[in-house]
Design a protein around this motif. Structure first.
Motif, PDB file in Angstrom:
ATOM      1  N   SER A   1       2.787  85.091 -33.344  1.00 46.62           N
ATOM      2  CA  SER A   1       1.668  85.626 -34.176  1.00 46.62           C
ATOM      3  C   SER A   1       2.675  85.893 -35.503  1.00 46.62           C
ATOM      4  N   PRO A   2       1.809  86.122 -36.527  1.00 38.64           N
ATOM      5  CA  PRO A   2       2.574  86.733 -37.781  1.00 38.64           C
ATOM      6  C   PRO A   2       3.095  88.067 -37.546  1.00 38.64           C
ATOM      7  N   GLU A   3       2.181  88.716 -36.712  1.00 40.04           N
ATOM      8  CA  GLU A   3       2.486  90.120 -36.525  1.00 40.04           C
ATOM      9  C   GLU A   3       3.807  90.429 -35.504  1.00 40.04           C
ATOM     10  N   GLU A   4       3.789  89.352 -34.522  1.00 35.31           N
ATOM     11  CA  GLU A   4       4.916  89.590 -33.830  1.00 35.31           C
ATOM     12  C   GLU A   4       6.033  89.212 -34.422  1.00 35.31           C
ATOM     13  N   ALA A   5       6.173  88.088 -35.363  1.00 30.48           N
ATOM     14  CA  ALA A   5       7.394  87.645 -36.032  1.00 30.48           C
ATOM     15  C   ALA A   5       7.812  88.824 -37.043  1.00 30.48           C
ATOM     16  N   SER A   6       6.809  89.530 -37.526  1.00 36.64           N
ATOM     17  CA  SER A   6       7.007  90.451 -38.624  1.00 36.64           C
ATOM     18  C   SER A   6       7.819  91.576 -37.972  1.00 36.64           C
ATOM     19  N   LYS A   7       7.484  91.810 -36.805  1.00 34.90           N
ATOM     20  CA  LYS A   7       8.066  93.272 -35.826  1.00 34.90           C
ATOM     21  C   LYS A   7       9.574  92.537 -35.407  1.00 34.90           C
TER      22      LYS A   7
ATOM     23  N   ALA B   1      22.372  82.683 -27.642  1.00 34.99           N
ATOM     24  CA  ALA B   1      21.709  82.756 -28.965  1.00 34.99           C
ATOM     25  C   ALA B   1      20.491  82.917 -28.804  1.00 34.99           C
ATOM     26  N   ILE B   2      19.743  83.799 -29.388  1.00 36.04           N
ATOM     27  CA  ILE B   2      18.361  84.097 -29.508  1.00 36.04           C
ATOM     28  C   ILE B   2      17.877  84.164 -30.949  1.00 36.04           C
ATOM     29  N   ALA B   3      17.000  83.167 -31.445  1.00 37.21           N
ATOM     30  CA  ALA B   3      16.610  82.875 -32.598  1.00 37.21           C
ATOM     31  C   ALA B   3      15.180  83.070 -33.044  1.00 37.21           C
ATOM     32  N   VAL B   4      14.800  83.748 -34.132  1.00 36.05           N
ATOM     33  CA  VAL B   4      13.270  83.675 -34.680  1.00 36.05           C
ATOM     34  C   VAL B   4      13.343  82.652 -35.850  1.00 36.05           C
ATOM     35  N   ARG B   5      12.575  81.602 -35.854  1.00 40.98           N
ATOM     36  CA  ARG B   5      12.567  80.598 -36.898  1.00 40.98           C
ATOM     37  C   ARG B   5      11.202  81.054 -37.569  1.00 40.98           C
ATOM     38  N   ILE B   6      11.213  81.320 -38.975  1.00 39.85           N
ATOM     39  CA  ILE B   6      10.123  81.334 -39.625  1.00 39.85           C
ATOM     40  C   ILE B   6       9.648  79.945 -40.480  1.00 39.85           C
ATOM     41  N   GLU B   7      10.587  79.414 -40.756  1.00 36.62           N
ATOM     42  CA  GLU B   7      10.411  78.046 -41.488  1.00 36.62           C
ATOM     43  C   GLU B   7      11.508  76.939 -41.156  1.00 36.62           C
TER      44      GLU B   7
ATOM     45  N   GLU C   1       5.258  74.198 -34.135  1.00 39.73           N
ATOM     46  CA  GLU C   1       5.393  74.636 -35.436  1.00 39.73           C
ATOM     47  C   GLU C   1       4.712  76.254 -35.617  1.00 39.73           C
ATOM     48  N   GLY C   2       5.398  76.563 -36.796  1.00 42.00           N
ATOM     49  CA  GLY C   2       5.197  77.932 -37.251  1.00 42.00           C
ATOM     50  C   GLY C   2       6.303  78.958 -36.655  1.00 42.00           C
ATOM     51  N   ALA C   3       5.914  80.084 -36.647  1.00 45.57           N
ATOM     52  CA  ALA C   3       7.124  81.059 -36.228  1.00 45.57           C
ATOM     53  C   ALA C   3       6.996  81.000 -34.642  1.00 45.57           C
TER      54      ALA C   3
ATOM     55  N   ARG D   1       8.132  90.943 -23.817  1.00 53.06           N
ATOM     56  CA  ARG D   1       6.664  91.205 -23.768  1.00 53.06           C
ATOM     57  C   ARG D   1       5.855  89.970 -24.260  1.00 53.06           C
ATOM     58  N   PHE D   2       6.321  89.368 -25.540  1.00 53.19           N
ATOM     59  CA  PHE D   2       5.774  88.076 -26.012  1.00 53.19           C
ATOM     60  C   PHE D   2       5.832  87.072 -25.133  1.00 53.19           C
ATOM     61  N   PHE D   3       6.920  86.817 -24.439  1.00 52.57           N
ATOM     62  CA  PHE D   3       7.374  85.702 -23.386  1.00 52.57           C
ATOM     63  C   PHE D   3       6.180  86.018 -22.261  1.00 52.57           C
ATOM     64  N   ASN D   4       6.085  87.128 -21.617  1.00 50.90           N
ATOM     65  CA  ASN D   4       5.197  87.313 -20.703  1.00 50.90           C
ATOM     66  C   ASN D   4       3.774  86.992 -21.073  1.00 50.90           C
TER      67      ASN D   4
END
Length: 304
Positions: A130-136, A49-55, A70-72, A172-175
């Motif tokens: 970051s917000p930009e990475e989260a949006s992508k 499972a791979i998740a992106v939690r915004i809130e 905290e955060g994205a 990319r974000f992980f690296n």
């Protein structure tokens, strides 16, 4: 402890509708909030499972890691990892789940663990973006969600391609978080592949807890599986990571031990045998040597 072998079993257990596909699922957290169980006692499942939690608020424990930033946030659940949660139903974001059958059917995910190391147990730690990475990422998740909502004959190929794009962005974000690309580039591809095979074997060697053989505690066991000399395995692992193969094995055992001590009511004896120790006393000595605490004192100090 409950153990869910399929995505369907998992969905039913946590109180959400069944997945549209047997080996793949994608959800918006907001979809789940009206019916999902706010509290789940420790359990295991057999898929990624791979998740992106915004809130989202509340406590989630994955393995022995429960300090979500905290955060994205990007976070992972891997097969046979012990999970539990006690959340407020206010989560926002997306997650996907896929099983080994999804990987087997894929043309592009056969080297999943070597290409995407954040899906290994020792690397699967939540991290902020970051917000930009989260949006992508959210836009990719949304595309996969849309495709999964109206399945067509070619949807499996489209979803697979989109998942691959998503995994590469997360990589990319992980690296960027770990800053290890330059160091790894200095080593031969064959050595990196050897390290990856060792790490993958280490991950899977403790899935089956019926054996009590402590061969899995020795670098020689993994060297034999990979068909290399133990000295060569150790040299490669230490050159790339800075730690011996034995240290990696011990650290993996310690992570598993802490997870079972914190999230299960297994006895010390049961945990010892599940981790292939010959006797509970050997397990207790191992644990105290690495943590300066007995297993019981560790459990008591973390369950206050």
């Amino acid at each position: 402890m409950k153990h869910f072998k399929s995505i369907k079993e998992y969905c039913n257990a946590i109180g959400i509708p069944p997945s549209k596909q047997p080996y793949f699922d994608i959800r918006r957290f907001e979809e789940n909030m009206p019916t999902v169980l706010a509290k789940m006692e420790p359990f295991k499942h057999e898929f990624y499972a791979i998740a992106v939690r915004i809130e989202g608020t509340g406590k989630v424990t994955s393995g022995h890691y429960n300090n979500f930033p905290e955060g994205a946030t990007i976070f992972f659940n891997i097969p046979f990892q012990i999970l539990s949660w006690n959340i407020i139903p206010d989560w926002k974001g997306y997650y996907i789940m896929f099983s080994k059958e999804f990987i087997i059917q894929s043309k592009h995910l056969q080297q999943l663990l070597s290409e995407f190391p954040f899906l290994k147990m020792d690397k699967s730690i939540p991290f902020t973006i970051s917000p930009e990475e989260a949006s992508k990422l959210i836009s990719i998740y949304q595309s996969i969600h849309d495709e999964n909502s109206t399945l067509k004959n070619d949807s499996s190929r489209v979803i697979e391609a989109q998942v691959l794009v998503m995994l590469n962005y997360i990589n990319r974000f992980f690296n960027a978080q770990t800053d290890k690309d330059d160091a790894l580039a200095a080593f031969r591809k064959a050595d990196i592949n050897l390290l990856s095979r060792f790490q993958s074997l280490l991950e899977t060697s403790f899935y089956n807890s019926s054996s009590i053989s402590n061969k899995t505690h020795s670098p020689r066991f993994y060297a034999e599986q990979i068909a290399v000399h133990p000295n060569h395995l150790n040299a490669v692992v230490k050159q790339i990571t800075g730690h011996t193969a034995k240290t990696h094995i011990n650290n993996h055992l310690l992570r598993l031990a802490k997870s079972r001590l914190l999230q299960t009511d297994m006895s010390i004896k049961e945990i010892a045998y599940s981790l292939h120790f010959d006797a509970p006393n050997n397990f207790s000595s191992f644990f105290k040597k690495l943590t300066s605490q007995t297993p019981n004192s560790f459990k008591k100090s973390n369950n206050l």
